[in-house]
Scaffold this active site. Structure first.
Site, short mmCIF file in Angstrom:
data_model
loop_
_atom_site.label_atom_id
_atom_site.label_comp_id
_atom_site.label_asym_id
_atom_site.label_seq_id
_atom_site.Cartn_x
_atom_site.Cartn_y
_atom_site.Cartn_z
N HIS A 18 0.78 -1.19 0.02
CA HIS A 18 0.00 -0.13 0.05
C HIS A 18 0.78 1.32 -0.03
CE1 HIS A 18 -3.26 -2.51 2.34
NE2 HIS A 18 -3.85 -2.30 1.30
N SER A 129 -3.02 -7.83 3.06
CA SER A 129 -3.53 -7.32 4.46
C SER A 129 -4.07 -8.71 5.17
CB SER A 129 -4.52 -6.40 4.65
OG SER A 129 -4.01 -4.91 4.47
#
Ligand code: PNS
Length: 162
Positions: A18, A129
């Protein structure tokens, strides 16, 4: 006029993949809004306020990048309110593209906002994640795949099994 983009996501928690996309977006746009949004397909691990804190700590001080929560809102409405001309997303591979394309087309259908796809850094191609949380909880080493603050937060929130 300043160009503004939105980097949307669940960020539960933020990963180095990210951060790579956010940093690269900031080289293309004057302002970047990292928007923490609700994904109905996912159940959350970290509270939204904690996710924001972790992103801010991982990014450090960056005057042209800000992090905000827009939980419960449509991404296109958020983009309109912010005056953002584009959504920026990273693509790890063809599976991501298959998942992201309908959303990009729907968002453009709704308000005309465009989505810009950045090829993900191959070093983080395997990083998500969900996998980070699973591997960590089962005792795997995720050093180098998430910022140090996230590693510490995971140790607190998801103690490793022996
Ligand atoms: O990190 P994620 O979970 O892949 O991010 C997906 C997210 C949060 C960007 C997406 O679910 C989203 O845009 N949610 C906001 C609600 C919305 O606008 N839904 C319609 C999408 S076409």
């Amino acid at each position: 006029m300043a160009t503004i983009c939105v980097c949307p996501g669940s960020y539960d928690p933020v990963t180095n993949g990210h951060l790579d996309v956010i940093e690269r977006a900031s080289t293309l746009f004057d302002e970047v809004v990292v928007a923490v949004l609700y994904n109905p397909a996912k159940t959350g691990t970290f509270p939204v306020a904690r996710r924001i804190e972790l992103i801010q700590q991982a990014l450090g001080s960056r005057p042209r990048v800000r992090v905000e929560s827009f939980a419960g809102r449509l991404l296109v409405d958020v983009c309109q309110d912010l005056g953002a001309g584009a959504i920026v997303k990273g693509l790890r591979g063809s599976t991501d593209f298959a998942f992201e394309l309908p959303m990009a087309l729907m968002n453009r259908h709704l308000t005309g906002v465009e989505t810009v796809f950045l090829p993900g850094n191959p070093a983080y191609e395997h990083v998500s994640s969900s996998l980070i949380k699973e591997v960590h909880a089962l005792g795997g080493d995720i050093t180098g795949l998430v910022p140090d603050v996230v590693l510490a937060a995971l140790r607190e929130a998801l103690p490793q099994r022996d």
